[in-house]
Write a protein that holds these residues in place. Structure first.
Motif, mmCIF file in Angstrom:
data_model
loop_
_atom_site.group_PDB
_atom_site.id
_atom_site.type_symbol
_atom_site.label_atom_id
_atom_site.label_comp_id
_atom_site.label_asym_id
_atom_site.label_seq_id
_atom_site.Cartn_x
_atom_site.Cartn_y
_atom_site.Cartn_z
ATOM 1 N N GLU A 34 37.132 -3.193 -23.918
ATOM 2 C CA GLU A 34 35.747 -2.336 -24.376
ATOM 3 C C GLU A 34 34.683 -3.152 -24.339
ATOM 4 O OE1 GLU A 34 35.418 0.714 -28.014
ATOM 5 O OE2 GLU A 34 35.904 -1.358 -28.654
ATOM 6 N N GLU A 37 33.349 -3.487 -20.811
ATOM 7 C CA GLU A 37 32.455 -2.306 -20.501
ATOM 8 C C GLU A 37 31.036 -2.172 -21.007
ATOM 9 O OE1 GLU A 37 33.446 0.300 -18.502
ATOM 10 O OE2 GLU A 37 35.307 -1.112 -18.080
ATOM 11 N N ASN A 38 31.127 -2.616 -22.364
ATOM 12 C CA ASN A 38 29.798 -3.059 -23.118
ATOM 13 C C ASN A 38 28.873 -3.815 -22.169
ATOM 14 O OD1 ASN A 38 30.702 -1.147 -25.086
ATOM 15 N ND2 ASN A 38 31.090 -2.885 -26.265
ATOM 16 N N GLN A 39 29.355 -4.989 -21.804
ATOM 17 C CA GLN A 39 28.546 -6.009 -20.919
ATOM 18 C C GLN A 39 27.942 -5.310 -19.744
ATOM 19 O OE1 GLN A 39 30.089 -10.103 -20.416
ATOM 20 N NE2 GLN A 39 31.813 -9.603 -21.956
ATOM 21 N N VAL A 40 28.900 -4.539 -19.008
ATOM 22 C CA VAL A 40 28.403 -3.906 -17.721
ATOM 23 C C VAL A 40 27.299 -2.978 -17.896
ATOM 24 C CG1 VAL A 40 29.199 -2.323 -15.920
ATOM 25 C CG2 VAL A 40 30.610 -4.259 -16.515
ATOM 26 N N THR A 41 27.513 -2.049 -19.218
ATOM 27 C CA THR A 41 26.492 -1.091 -19.362
ATOM 28 C C THR A 41 25.076 -1.850 -19.804
ATOM 29 O OG1 THR A 41 28.258 0.374 -20.320
ATOM 30 C CG2 THR A 41 25.847 0.932 -21.069
ATOM 31 N N TYR A 42 25.124 -2.908 -20.677
ATOM 32 C CA TYR A 42 24.098 -3.462 -21.032
ATOM 33 C C TYR A 42 23.328 -4.205 -19.796
ATOM 34 C CZ TYR A 42 21.447 -7.750 -22.776
ATOM 35 O OH TYR A 42 20.543 -8.547 -23.085
ATOM 36 N N TYR A 43 23.959 -4.964 -18.824
ATOM 37 C CA TYR A 43 23.201 -5.337 -17.815
ATOM 38 C C TYR A 43 22.775 -4.345 -16.768
ATOM 39 C CZ TYR A 43 24.877 -10.152 -19.541
ATOM 40 O OH TYR A 43 25.099 -11.266 -20.007
ATOM 41 N N LYS A 44 23.450 -3.366 -16.528
ATOM 42 C CA LYS A 44 22.901 -2.174 -15.912
ATOM 43 C C LYS A 44 21.651 -1.703 -16.145
ATOM 44 C CE LYS A 44 26.830 -0.043 -13.470
ATOM 45 N NZ LYS A 44 27.787 0.925 -13.391
ATOM 46 N N LYS A 45 21.469 -1.417 -17.633
ATOM 47 C CA LYS A 45 20.274 -1.252 -18.218
ATOM 48 C C LYS A 45 19.253 -2.087 -18.190
ATOM 49 C CE LYS A 45 18.478 0.979 -22.564
ATOM 50 N NZ LYS A 45 19.245 1.426 -23.882
ATOM 51 N N SER A 48 17.828 -2.652 -14.296
ATOM 52 C CA SER A 48 17.285 -1.452 -13.880
ATOM 53 C C SER A 48 16.099 -1.112 -14.554
ATOM 54 C CB SER A 48 18.124 -0.158 -13.942
ATOM 55 O OG SER A 48 19.370 -0.315 -13.242
ATOM 56 N N SER A 49 15.981 -1.623 -15.889
ATOM 57 C CA SER A 49 14.712 -1.255 -16.469
ATOM 58 C C SER A 49 13.381 -1.953 -16.245
ATOM 59 C CB SER A 49 14.866 -1.189 -18.081
ATOM 60 O OG SER A 49 15.350 -2.669 -18.355
#
Length: 404
Positions: A34, A37-45, A48-49
């Motif tokens: 989990e 998954e949180n790390q991947v979501t955080y870095y994508k955002k 990309s931002s």
């Protein structure tokens, strides 16, 4: 003469920085998964931002220690860096990048030399800063010490389990048994029949090679789904668990950085528990098999008395094929000619051809340079038309004191 400067009418467009992130968790547990998954979501955002960034991917290794540098996603990221496709790597902390000081500094220096920045968020360090190397040396040393401490704590915990007689066994790679809700071994009826048959066939006079061929011809797979060979039959015939006993800590891990397991030959305590679980084979039958194995070995001149024969060469008996698990045998190619060559070749392939194994072969000149002293699996691969080899300790397993 007068020179006039004509200014460009179109301004050069500033290229965006190609940015990726590296994430890692060291176990396969749910909470750790989990977290990944949180790390991947955080870095994508995060990437990309930022309008000045071009997203270059997320590289995430799951269930792999950071003390080593053979992590597949980590190596894939480095490959892209060397190809000039990444400008900046963002990672949570030094310990996520690697726990080994040598590994951290090795790759940070390489990346810096080719103009790639690594940014560690937790420590607020960028590798393009002047005092980066000193800070990295100190902080990664702390991370390495933490890894050593964790390793010692795990060893201590397993040692206490063994002293209490608690099992640490991977039943998924152990034919004939499953585990109940309490972690105790319970007989798997279908698999137990295969084990009984192997013992019966052997006591009826059949050899290990013949038994393996028989099981393969009937389409009966091993517990891992692979084909049977002499080594897999021998492992079952010698395993004390089938008579209801269990030997704990047959292997140990001497180095917390390499994580390579070695056969325990008295270096650390081992623990033998009698009548631990329901047997598949009677003690009498198990002992008869051990005596029969010794008798057949002596008949072939392979007894303890003739150990010289077994260890005729320094690498005899310690090299194994990655494709079938059989030992590699020393052979001389073109022995009648001046162009003869010494190789180590899969014994199963030599005996039974391609139907038994695709085969592994390596020049004696290559393998002898490595100074191998323990059981090692040799993996042969063809890349770009050339042979490449990798070597793994045969006793290497996940965790401490686990037995299959």
């Amino acid at each position: 003469m007068r020179v006039s400067i004509i200014q460009p009418t179109v301004k050069a467009k500033k290229r965006k920085k190609r940015v990726c992130a590296y994430a890692r968790v060291s176990t396969d547990g749910y909470k750790q998964g989990e977290s990944l998954e949180n790390q991947v979501t955080y870095y994508k955002k995060l990437i990309s931002s930022n309008t000045e960034y071009e997203f270059a991917g997320i590289f995430a290794d799951k269930g792999i220690t950071g003390t080593k540098d053979d992590r597949p996603e980590f190596q894939r990221m480095l490959k892209l860096c060397r190809e000039g496709k990444i400008d900046l790597i963002i990672t949570k902390s030094i310990s996520r990048f690697a726990r080994n000081t040598v590994v951290v500094l090795k790759y940070v220096r390489e990346l810096k030399d080719i103009g790639i920045e690594v940014r560690f968020e937790k420590e607020n360090i960028s590798t393009i800063s002047g005092d980066c190397e000193l800070m990295l040396t100190v902080l990664s040393s702390f991370a390495e010490e933490e890894s050593r401490s964790v390793s010692e704590n795990i060893k201590w915990r397993y040692r206490k389990k063994f002293e209490k007689g608690e099992l640490v066994i991977n039943a998924n790679r152990f034919l004939g048994y499953d585990k109940d809700e309490y972690g105790d071994l319970i007989i798997n009826p279908a698999e137990a029949e295969i084990v009984k048959r192997i013992y019966t066939e052997y006591l009826n006079g059949n050899g290990m090679l013949k038994i393996s061929k028989l099981l393969n011809s009937e389409g009966i797979p091993t517990v891992t789904g692979s084909k049977w060979n002499e080594a897999s039959i021998r492992d079952i015939l010698k395993n004390e668990k089938y008579k209801g006993d269990v030997m704990l800590q047959k292997t140990y891990t001497p180095n917390y950085l390499s994580k390579l397991k070695k056969r325990n030959r008295g270096q650390v305590d081992s623990y033998y528990i009698e009548d631990n679980h329901s047997p598949i084979i009677t003690k009498e039958a198990w002992e008869r098999v051990q005596l029969e194995m010794q008798k057949r070995a002596e008949a072939k001149g392979n007894s303890i008395c003739s150990i010289k024969c077994l260890n005729r060469y320094p690498l005899s008996g310690i090299l194994f094929c990655s494709k079938c698990g059989s030992p590699l045998r020393r052979r001389t190619w073109n022995s009648k000619y001046s162009c003869k060559k010494i190789v180590w070749q899969c014994s199963s392939y030599v005996k039974n051809g391609k139907d038994a194994c695709e085969g592994t072969v390596i020049d004696d000149e290559i393998i002898s340079r490595l100074n191998i002293t323990e059981s090692t699996v040799v993996k042969e691969e063809i890349q770009n038309g050339k042979k490449h080899y990798s070597y793994t300790s045969k006793g290497k397993q996940n965790g401490y004191g686990t037995e299959c």
